[in-house]
Each structure stands twice: as structure tokens, then as C-alpha cells.
Design an enzyme around this catalytic site. Structure first.
Site, mmCIF file in Angstrom:
data_model
loop_
_atom_site.group_PDB
_atom_site.id
_atom_site.type_symbol
_atom_site.label_atom_id
_atom_site.label_comp_id
_atom_site.label_asym_id
_atom_site.label_seq_id
_atom_site.Cartn_x
_atom_site.Cartn_y
_atom_site.Cartn_z
ATOM 1 N N LYS A 262 33.687 36.730 45.996
ATOM 2 C CA LYS A 262 33.782 38.040 45.345
ATOM 3 C C LYS A 262 33.109 39.064 46.248
ATOM 4 O O LYS A 262 31.943 38.916 46.615
ATOM 5 C CB LYS A 262 33.094 37.996 43.968
ATOM 6 C CG LYS A 262 32.966 39.370 43.293
ATOM 7 C CD LYS A 262 32.342 39.285 41.897
ATOM 8 C CE LYS A 262 32.042 40.673 41.329
ATOM 9 N NZ LYS A 262 31.385 40.644 40.008
ATOM 10 N N ASP A 267 29.512 47.790 42.469
ATOM 11 C CA ASP A 267 30.025 47.652 41.108
ATOM 12 C C ASP A 267 29.236 48.564 40.178
ATOM 13 O O ASP A 267 28.166 48.212 39.700
ATOM 14 C CB ASP A 267 29.907 46.184 40.657
ATOM 15 C CG ASP A 267 30.310 45.998 39.196
ATOM 16 O OD1 ASP A 267 30.966 46.906 38.636
ATOM 17 O OD2 ASP A 267 29.981 44.938 38.625
ATOM 18 N N LYS A 274 27.745 51.096 34.057
ATOM 19 C CA LYS A 274 26.463 50.391 33.904
ATOM 20 C C LYS A 274 25.336 51.408 33.687
ATOM 21 O O LYS A 274 25.459 52.560 34.110
ATOM 22 C CB LYS A 274 26.169 49.592 35.181
ATOM 23 C CG LYS A 274 26.985 48.335 35.354
ATOM 24 C CD LYS A 274 26.568 47.597 36.618
ATOM 25 C CE LYS A 274 27.429 46.374 36.850
ATOM 26 N NZ LYS A 274 27.233 45.319 35.834
ATOM 27 N N ASP A 285 26.882 42.959 44.858
ATOM 28 C CA ASP A 285 27.979 42.322 44.141
ATOM 29 C C ASP A 285 29.043 41.779 45.110
ATOM 30 O O ASP A 285 30.057 41.244 44.681
ATOM 31 C CB ASP A 285 28.590 43.311 43.131
ATOM 32 C CG ASP A 285 29.168 42.617 41.910
ATOM 33 O OD1 ASP A 285 28.800 41.458 41.664
ATOM 34 O OD2 ASP A 285 29.992 43.237 41.217
ATOM 35 N N ASP A 344 33.764 46.590 33.311
ATOM 36 C CA ASP A 344 32.677 45.998 34.085
ATOM 37 C C ASP A 344 32.872 44.494 34.295
ATOM 38 O O ASP A 344 32.156 43.877 35.071
ATOM 39 C CB ASP A 344 31.340 46.282 33.383
ATOM 40 C CG ASP A 344 30.151 46.116 34.300
ATOM 41 O OD1 ASP A 344 30.365 45.981 35.526
ATOM 42 O OD2 ASP A 344 29.009 46.124 33.806
ATOM 43 N N GLU A 346 34.969 43.095 36.085
ATOM 44 C CA GLU A 346 35.976 43.325 37.123
ATOM 45 C C GLU A 346 36.105 42.169 38.106
ATOM 46 O O GLU A 346 37.150 41.968 38.707
ATOM 47 C CB GLU A 346 35.641 44.616 37.885
ATOM 48 C CG GLU A 346 34.639 44.472 39.042
ATOM 49 C CD GLU A 346 33.253 43.980 38.629
ATOM 50 O OE1 GLU A 346 32.905 44.145 37.435
ATOM 51 O OE2 GLU A 346 32.547 43.408 39.463
ATOM 52 N N ARG A 348 36.296 38.957 37.770
ATOM 53 C CA ARG A 348 37.321 37.974 37.419
ATOM 54 C C ARG A 348 38.728 38.521 37.670
ATOM 55 O O ARG A 348 39.659 37.754 37.937
ATOM 56 C CB ARG A 348 37.137 37.527 35.966
ATOM 57 C CG ARG A 348 37.265 38.636 34.961
ATOM 58 C CD ARG A 348 36.644 38.289 33.614
ATOM 59 N NE ARG A 348 35.179 38.350 33.646
ATOM 60 C CZ ARG A 348 34.398 38.006 32.629
ATOM 61 N NH1 ARG A 348 34.922 37.564 31.501
ATOM 62 N NH2 ARG A 348 33.091 38.096 32.740
HETATM 63 N N1 BES Z 1 28.531 41.988 38.915
HETATM 64 C C1 BES Z 1 28.338 41.895 37.513
HETATM 65 C C2 BES Z 1 27.470 40.708 37.120
HETATM 66 C C3 BES Z 1 25.996 40.866 37.374
HETATM 67 C C4 BES Z 1 25.215 41.628 36.547
HETATM 68 C C5 BES Z 1 25.408 40.166 38.401
HETATM 69 C C6 BES Z 1 23.864 41.729 36.779
HETATM 70 C C7 BES Z 1 24.057 40.249 38.600
HETATM 71 C C8 BES Z 1 23.276 41.036 37.795
HETATM 72 C C9 BES Z 1 29.683 41.723 36.815
HETATM 73 O O1 BES Z 1 30.731 42.406 37.389
HETATM 74 C C10 BES Z 1 29.498 42.231 35.438
HETATM 75 O O2 BES Z 1 29.259 43.399 35.284
HETATM 76 N N2 BES Z 1 29.612 41.353 34.458
HETATM 77 C C11 BES Z 1 29.439 41.711 33.099
HETATM 78 C C12 BES Z 1 30.479 40.991 32.295
HETATM 79 C C13 BES Z 1 30.553 41.451 30.877
HETATM 80 C C14 BES Z 1 31.073 42.867 30.800
HETATM 81 C C15 BES Z 1 31.439 40.512 30.114
HETATM 82 C C16 BES Z 1 28.035 41.299 32.673
HETATM 83 O O3 BES Z 1 27.584 40.222 33.064
HETATM 84 O O4 BES Z 1 27.395 42.074 31.978
HETATM 85 ZN ZN ZN Z 2 30.609 42.763 39.392
HETATM 86 MN MN MN Z 3 30.858 44.383 36.707
#
Ligand code: BES
Ligand code: ZN
Ligand code: MN
Length: 490
Positions: A262, A267, A274, A285, A344, A346, A348
Site C-alpha cells: 500500500k 492519507d 481525519k 501510509d 478513509d 481507502e 482496501r
Molecule cells: N491508513 C489508515 C489506517 C491507519 C490509521 C494506520 C492510523 C495507522 C494509524 C487507513 O486508511 C484508515 O484510515 N483506516 C480506517 C478504516 C475505517 C474507516 C474503517 C481506520 O482504521 O480508522
Molecule cells: Zn490509509
Molecule cells: Mn484512510
């Protein structure tokens, strides 16, 4: 730094000799030095000047009857407690002193330390990996650079020939980790998807066994990668999918191992923005892509007889008038439709089309590496990467590589229950699965796109970088991935 393994005599006029002392006993080297100095060292123990407590360090000059200029005695803790973690602590402490000494060459007798369940190969390999980890600084953007380190060479005293192999492996892994950390630590105004593609090209230019393919957005449109492209729509910097192909199997047509990283170079969350606090960390990210880049760097150096394709799925996720929205329904490259409930989630979406794209290589295995979910960090903290796979054989191989390399991973489930959480009233799938089990529902989402080959997913959201005083990329899971490839080559 240079490393060498050879059996070295204690009486040699070394610049700097390093020996260990246990809290509850002597090491072989300590014992010999004590005999040579007629009890001088045990005298220091008796007087309470040294105790062998883990990480305690004593630097002595011109010890009588020893011909070395300096002797470092480092505390190794209790013999029975010498595991990988404590061994790393010893070398971390050692590095703090070594980096400041006016010494160009040192000799380590810590080769006589027996790490629980490990042989000399690991003794040397972990030593180098730990030293190289300490000897890293990202000061590209600082006017005041870290002072140059005098130490040029470290000798490991041993006649065990596996030490040579350990040095070769450790150095390649250390170079891979360094490449990963350098790439991931770059700020997002420099490291964008085009920058990832340039790095891929630069890496390929170093070896005639490597070729590169870069897909731009026009080609992705042609391929129907609408999920990937939707994420990129809010950004001005275009997405690039970079493929680094290393062809070195005895049979050139052997099925490749494919590593998919990824590569969200930033992000912000998109329209599902966020919070501001710590948002800068979302430059990491792309840690998955960076770890694939570092693993390919190490692989090329090791010249393993494998065909491996490293994929950097570069993209930015930003809010904009043209950005994709919650509620949008996307048609992925494999035909499944996805209702976006949260922009967010994204990673996947970028990964699902990339995972469909790599089907064309008829892979023997595909491993994706992604900073995919905060839920994984809640579950495992920053110590273990999440390992998700419904292929037990592949999961076992990765778990083994994690244990061997001490780059820990812990398995989390994927199953129908989690897939059910992704139901949408309007599309084949929703891109989020509700509040619970977020690491597993993310894995379940990806499982819809990986049916054509054995597949595993590493969620490195907690392990790819550190916060606070030691803020920065860790280089994980390069040790795990390189170990997996070393094992695959055997
Ligand atoms: N890149 C983030 C995941 C992340 C968050 C990694 C904080 C490290 C620290 C990912 O794209 C994301 O935002 N995931 C969301 C998914 C949710 C919206 C289902 C998350 O984990 O909050
Ligand atoms: Zn992300
Ligand atoms: Mn995200």
C-alpha cells in the site's frame, strides 16, 4: 560499517575489545581476560564497580597484562534471560558508546553469548541488525548533520563459518531496512506516487535482473481500476502503480512471489476527513510500499534464485471538489461493486484493484503489506504486525519467518462472519464493516479479490513507524519479508 568474522586472539593489540559479563556468572571471554589480568576483572566485580546488570557498560583503558588500548565490559543480565530482546538491548547500549569513541576498529567477543534457542548465525546477524538500526538518522532536511562516526569495522571473534553467511544476510537486510526508512521518512510534499515510481526505476537501473513497469492513470482507466482511481480523484498528484520485477529463478518462467505494498503517500481521509492531531503521520501510509521497496533492495543484493515482483501501489487520499464521496458505488477491476461508506477506508480500494491486476502473473503466492487499519493497532499494539490469511500453509511460513527474524507478527482471523459484516443494501460489498473487528473486516474485504492465488495480508499500521521521541519509520516488516524469501530460496 564493515563487518568481519575471524577468530581473534585476546592478547592482540586491539584498539577496542568488547566482552560480556553476566549478572549471575562469567562469559568465556570475561573469564579469559580475568585470568590474563590475574583477577583484575573479578576485583571490579567484588568492589561493586561492575555487576553484569543488563546494559551496564564499563570502559577501561590500558588494562594491565592486556595489550588492547580499551576494554569494554558490557552487562548481559541473567544467563537464563538472554533472549532476542535483551540481546538487542546489549548491542543498543554498546552502540551508544562505540559511536562516540575515537576508535576505527573494534573486536566483539560477545560471540560467546548464547541467545536462548539461537545459534552463532543469529548472534552475529542480530548484532549487525541492531547496530545498523542504531546507526540511522534521517537528517536530510537538517542544516546540522549528525557527526561522522569513527568506527569503520567490527570484528566478530569466531571460527564458526556460518558467521560469514550471517554477515551477508544481515547487511542486505540492514540495507533494505535503511532504504525503507529513508523512503518512508520522506515528507509527503516530496514522496508522492511519481516519486515512488522514480525510486522503482532507480532501483532497476542498478541490476540487469530487474525490470520496471509503471502504470499511469490512463492505463488504469483502460484496465477498469475504478476503485483505485476513485481514491486518487481528490488529489492533484496523479497515482502510479509501480512494478519492480526481479527475475533470477533457475527456471526463468517459474511462478513469481508477488509483494504488494500500500503506497498512500498521504492519507488525509478524503471527504471523511481525519482529525488534525497526528495527521502528519499519514505520510507513513506508504509504509507497505516502502517495505516492498526495501525488501527488493535486499533481495537484489542477496541475489536469491527467485522470481519476485514488488508492487508499489502509489496514491494520495485528499478531500477536494472532485474527490470520491461516501455513498459512491464503484465498480472494481474484477467486477464486484463497492459502496463507499467511508472514504478513509481507502487502502482496501487501492489494494483490491492492484490484487486483481497481479493475477496476470500467475503468482505462486501474493503477500500484501499495508498500514491498513487503526483497529490492528488497537488489537496488537506496536509490537506485532497483523497476519491475516485463509491459507494455513502460507500463514505458517510467514509466522515462521516472523519468529526467525524476530520481526513479530500475530495471526488475526478472516472468515465468513467478517465477510458478512461487509454487506451493502446497494452494492456487492461495503468498504467498511462496522465498528468491531476492523482489522479482520479489512482482510475479509481483500479476500474477495485474491481467490486466484495463495494470499496473505500483513497489516503494519502499528509496526511501520514509531511516535514520540523516537518518531520515524522502523523498516518493518523488511526482516520478516526477506527471511520469508531466504526460506523460499532454500
Ligand atoms: N491508513 C489508515 C489506517 C491507519 C490509521 C494506520 C492510523 C495507522 C494509524 C487507513 O486508511 C484508515 O484510515 N483506516 C480506517 C478504516 C475505517 C474507516 C474503517 C481506520 O482504521 O480508522
Ligand atoms: Zn490509509
Ligand atoms: Mn484512510
Amino acid at each position: 560499517m564493515k563487518y568481519q568474522a575471524q577468530s581473534v586472539h585476546l592478547k592482540h593489540p586491539h584498539e577496542c575489545l568488547i566482552i560480556g559479563l553476566f549478572e549471575d556468572g562469567q562469559t568465556a571471554a570475561f573469564n579469559k581476560c580475568d585470568q590474563l589480568t590475574e583477577g583484575y576483572l573479578t576485583g571490579l566485580v567484588k568492589s561493586g564497580d561492575i555487576s553484569g546488570k543488563i546494559g551496564q557498560l564499563c570502559l577501561l583503558h590500558h588494562v594491565p597484562q592486556l595489550d588492547c588500548k580499551r576494554l569494554i565490559i558490557v552487562g548481559c543480565g541473567k544467563q537464563q534471560e538472554l533472549n532476542e530482546r535483551n540481546y538487542q538491548k546489549i548491542y543498543q547500549r554498546l552502540w551508544q558508546t562505540l559511536k562516540e569513541l575515537p576508535v576505527s576498529e573494534a573486536v566483539s567477543y560477545l560471540t560467546d553469548l548464547q541467545i536462548k534457542g539461537r545459534n552463532l548465525y543469529w548472534n552475529v546477524r542480530f548484532a549487525i541488525e541492531t547496530l545498523e538500526h542504531g546507526n540511522y538518522q534521517f537528517d536530510n532536511f537538517k542544516q546540522q548533520k549528525a557527526p561522522a562516526i569513527k568506527l569503520q569495522k567490527l570484528l566478530f571473534s569466531t571460527d564458526d563459518t556460518t558467521a560469514e553467511q550471517a554477515i551477508r544476510h544481515a547487511q542486505a537486510i540492514a540495507h533494505g531496512i535503511r532504504a525503507t526508512r529513508d523512503l518512508a521518512n520522506q515528507p509527503p510534499n516530496i514522496c508522492n506516487p511519481a516519486y515512488l515510481a522514480e525510486q522503482a526505476q532507480a532501483l532497476a537501473a542498478k541490476s540487469n535482473k530487474v525490470s520496471v513497469e509503471i502504470l499511469d492513470e490512463a492505463q488504469m482507466t483502460e484496465l477498469g481500476m475504478q476503485a483505485y482511481l476513485a481514491v486518487s480523484r481528490g488529489a492533484t498528484n496523479p497515482a502510479y502503480l509501480s512494478l519492480i520485477k526481479f527475475n533470477n529463478a533457475p527456471n526463468p518462467d517459474a511462478k513469481p512471489i508477488v509483494l504488494v505494498g500500500k503506497g498512500l503517500t498521504f492519507d488525509a481521509g478524503g471527504i471523511s476527513l481525519k482529525p488534525a492531531a497526528d495527521m502528519d503521520e499519514m505520510k507513513y501510509d506508504m509504509g507497505g510500499a516502502a517495505s516492498v521497496f526495501g525488501t527488493m533492495t535486499a533481495l537484489i543484493e542477496l541475489d536469491l534464485p527467485l522470481n519476485v515482483i514488488g508492487v508499489l501501489a502509489g496514491c494520495e487520499n485528499l478531500p477536494d471538489g472532485n474527490a470520491y464521496r461516501p455513498g459512491d458505488i464503484l465498480t472494481t477491476m474484477n467486477g464486484l461493486t463497492v459502496e463507499v461508506l467511508n472514504t478513509d477506508a481507502e487502502g482496501r480500494l487501492v489494494l483490491c484493484d492492484t490484487l486483481t491486476y497481479v493475477e496476470r502473473f500467475a503468482p505462486q503466492a501474493v503477500i500484501d503489506i499495508a498500514t491498513l487499519t487503526g483497529a490492528c493497532v488497537v488489537a496488537l499494539g506496536q509490537h506485532n504486525s497483523g497476519l491475516l490469511s485463509e491459507n494455513d500453509a502460507l500463514a505458517t511460513e510467514l509466522a515462521q519467518a516472523a519468529a526467525q527474524s524476530h520481526d513479530k507478527a500475530w495471526r488475526l482471523p478472516i472468515s465468513d462472519e467478517y465477510r458478512e459484516q461487509l454487506k451493502s443494501p446497494f452494492a456487492d460489498l461495503a468498504n467498511v464493516g462496522g465498528r468491531w473487528g476492523g482489522a479482520s473486516t479489512a482482510g475479509a474485504f481483500l479476500s474477495h479479490f485474491t481467490k486466484a492465488y495463495p494470499w496473505a495480508h500483513l497489516d503494519i499500521a502499528g509496526t511501520a513507524w514509531l511516535q514520540g521521541a523516537n518518531k520515524g519509520a522502523t523498516g518493518r516488516p523488511v526482516p520478516l519479508l526477506v527471511q520469508y524469501l531466504i526460506n523460499a530460496a532454500e
